[in-house]
Design an enzyme around this catalytic site. Structure first.
Site, PDB file in Angstrom:
ATOM      1  N   GLU A 178     -20.302  18.567  -2.626  1.00 58.24           N
ATOM      2  CA  GLU A 178     -18.898  18.165  -2.496  1.00 58.24           C
ATOM      3  C   GLU A 178     -18.852  16.718  -2.024  1.00 58.24           C
ATOM      4  OE1 GLU A 178     -15.144  17.799  -0.095  1.00 58.24           O
ATOM      5  OE2 GLU A 178     -17.196  17.886   0.670  1.00 58.24           O
ATOM      6  N   LYS A 180     -17.870  14.801   0.300  1.00 55.36           N
ATOM      7  CA  LYS A 180     -18.122  14.304   1.648  1.00 55.36           C
ATOM      8  C   LYS A 180     -19.571  14.497   2.086  1.00 55.36           C
ATOM      9  CE  LYS A 180     -14.929  16.863   3.601  1.00 55.36           C
ATOM     10  NZ  LYS A 180     -14.328  17.493   2.401  1.00 55.36           N
ATOM     11  N   LYS A 181     -20.319  15.286   1.355  1.00 56.80           N
ATOM     12  CA  LYS A 181     -21.650  15.677   1.808  1.00 56.80           C
ATOM     13  C   LYS A 181     -22.678  14.555   1.601  1.00 56.80           C
ATOM     14  CE  LYS A 181     -20.398  19.792   3.147  1.00 56.80           C
ATOM     15  NZ  LYS A 181     -19.180  20.124   2.436  1.00 56.80           N
ATOM     16  N   CYS A 182     -23.936  14.849   1.917  1.00 59.44           N
ATOM     17  CA  CYS A 182     -24.988  13.824   1.894  1.00 59.44           C
ATOM     18  C   CYS A 182     -25.104  13.153   0.531  1.00 59.44           C
ATOM     19  CB  CYS A 182     -26.325  14.451   2.280  1.00 59.44           C
ATOM     20  SG  CYS A 182     -26.357  15.107   3.958  1.00 59.44           S
ATOM     21  N   MET A 183     -24.944  13.918  -0.535  1.00 57.65           N
ATOM     22  CA  MET A 183     -24.859  13.388  -1.892  1.00 57.65           C
ATOM     23  C   MET A 183     -23.794  14.193  -2.619  1.00 57.65           C
ATOM     24  SD  MET A 183     -28.172  14.967  -3.903  1.00 57.65           S
ATOM     25  CE  MET A 183     -27.359  14.970  -5.514  1.00 57.65           C
TER      26      MET A 183
END
Length: 377
Positions: A178, A180-183
């Protein structure tokens, strides 16, 4: 200043990858998904992975692979996003909410022991904010009780614990891409495991139960020697869902995966600056014991006694904030499953999330640190 809370690190490379998919005129489940799955498996060091359209879908299908009898119990941290518990309910199982560890904000090993009974069949540890659960301890505890471990690594793409990739410690690991996540792949998720037989049915489950997806049928008929008027034929022998990843998402994911280590390293640099910058601040304290080596923290969480006042103060300064998360049993839907979780019930009231993304500038970081230190409470 007007500083966002999160921002995906995307650029021309991702646009070119999308253009390539457009040029092939194949946007759905296709060769890029297969390529991304293999790259992801190689990256984290597992035997197989299945791409899906969200981390929620990953959790649902991962849990479904064990075919637990309806009504059995799954141990779930009370401090997590709703998807962790929803996946349990999607599978006609019962969530048992476990308190958080006061130091790490992850699942409490002590409360796990208190909440366990003979009807429990699995546990879903969550690497809260990217902070690793002590998976060696949890796996040993789970194995001694014959529990399956579904590792919720939605917060921890690219992170490691004791040199081993998060998401590869449990029986099966689930990731979120998603925005906002790390990638990111926009939305999207991945299911990974060393048990290839466990994952094999999930390729059908993600594609409404169909035993041959469209790209697979195209590949089989592309050979000049293939001469079968029934090339279109497929079968459905089990329930399935429309959970597939598509080639647009996978095209972005392939580029993002190449950037992931650098993005995680940049977050480590930003977190180092934050932690050094607020180390003498009495009003605002780190919310997680950040261990900045091979890490995958996607959020910077602090603890503040007068949270609402601090949130409004930071808003006035042009700095976005958030709160991750409310204990799930505070939500009306999960109240019937409420258990005693005194640590989480109190601790969450102090949690505030501050901006963290790779493209934060030095000027913005210093400004946020100055705002924090100037806060009088």
């Amino acid at each position: 200043m007007n500083i966002r809370l999160f921002k995906p690190c995307i650029g021309d490379e991702e646009l070119e990858a999308i253009k390539e998919a457009f040029g092939r005129a194949w946007l759905g489940l296709g060769p890029k998904v297969n390529e991304f799955e293999k790259m992801w498996s190689n990256f984290i060091g597992c035997k197989d992975s299945v791409g899906v359209n969200s981390g929620t879908a990953a959790l649902h299908l991962a849990l479904s692979s064990f075919r637990f009898p309806a009504g059995k119990k799954v141990l779930v941290p009370v401090m997590t996003f709703a998807s962790t518990a929803m996946a349990v309910l999607y599978n006609n199982l019962q969530p048992v909410f476990v308190d958080m560890d006061e130091m790490t904000s992850g699942i409490s090993m002590e409360d796990l022991e208190r909440k366990y009974d003979k009807d429990c069949v699995a546990v879903i540890p969550v690497h809260f904010g990217g902070h690793p659960v002590a998976m060696d301890q949890l796996n040993s505890w789970a194995k001694s009780r014959n529990l399956k471990v579904i590792e919720d690594s939605a917060h921890s793409a690219g992170g490691k614990y004791k040199g081993k990739a998060l998401g590869t410690w449990g029986d099966i690991g689930c990731f979120s891409f998603e925005e906002k996540k790390c990638m990111t792949t926009g939305d999207g998720g991945m299911i990974s495991s060393d048990d290839e037989e466990l994952l094999k049915p999930l390729r059908h489950s993600r594609w409404v139960g169909i035993n041959k997806d469209t790209w697979q049928r195209v590949k089989e008929t592309s050979s000049s020697s293939h001469n079968d008027p029934y090339h279109w034929y497929y079968e459905i022998s089990d329930i399935g869902y429309k959970y597939n990843m598509n080639d647009l998402m996978a095209s972005i994911g392939i580029v993002q995966l190449d950037k992931l280590e650098n993005m995680n390293n940049r977050r480590e640099e930003i977190l180092t600056a934050y932690l050094q910058g607020i180390q003498n601040c009495e009003k605002v304290r780190p919310g997680i014991p950040y261990h900045l080596e091979n890490s995958s923290y996607w959020m910077f969480m602090v603890k503040v006694k007068q949270r609402d006042k601090f949130i409004l103060y930071m808003k006035d300064k042009g700095v976005s904030t958030g709160v991750h998360y409310i204990p799930l049993t505070f939500h009306p839907y999960f109240q019937p499953f409420k258990t005693e979780t005194p640590v989480a019930d109190q601790a969450w009231k102090e949690f505030v999330t501050l901006p963290l993304f790779p493209e934060l500038s030095t000027e913005e970081i210093n400004y946020i640190i100055q705002c924090i230190n100037d806060y009088k409470g």
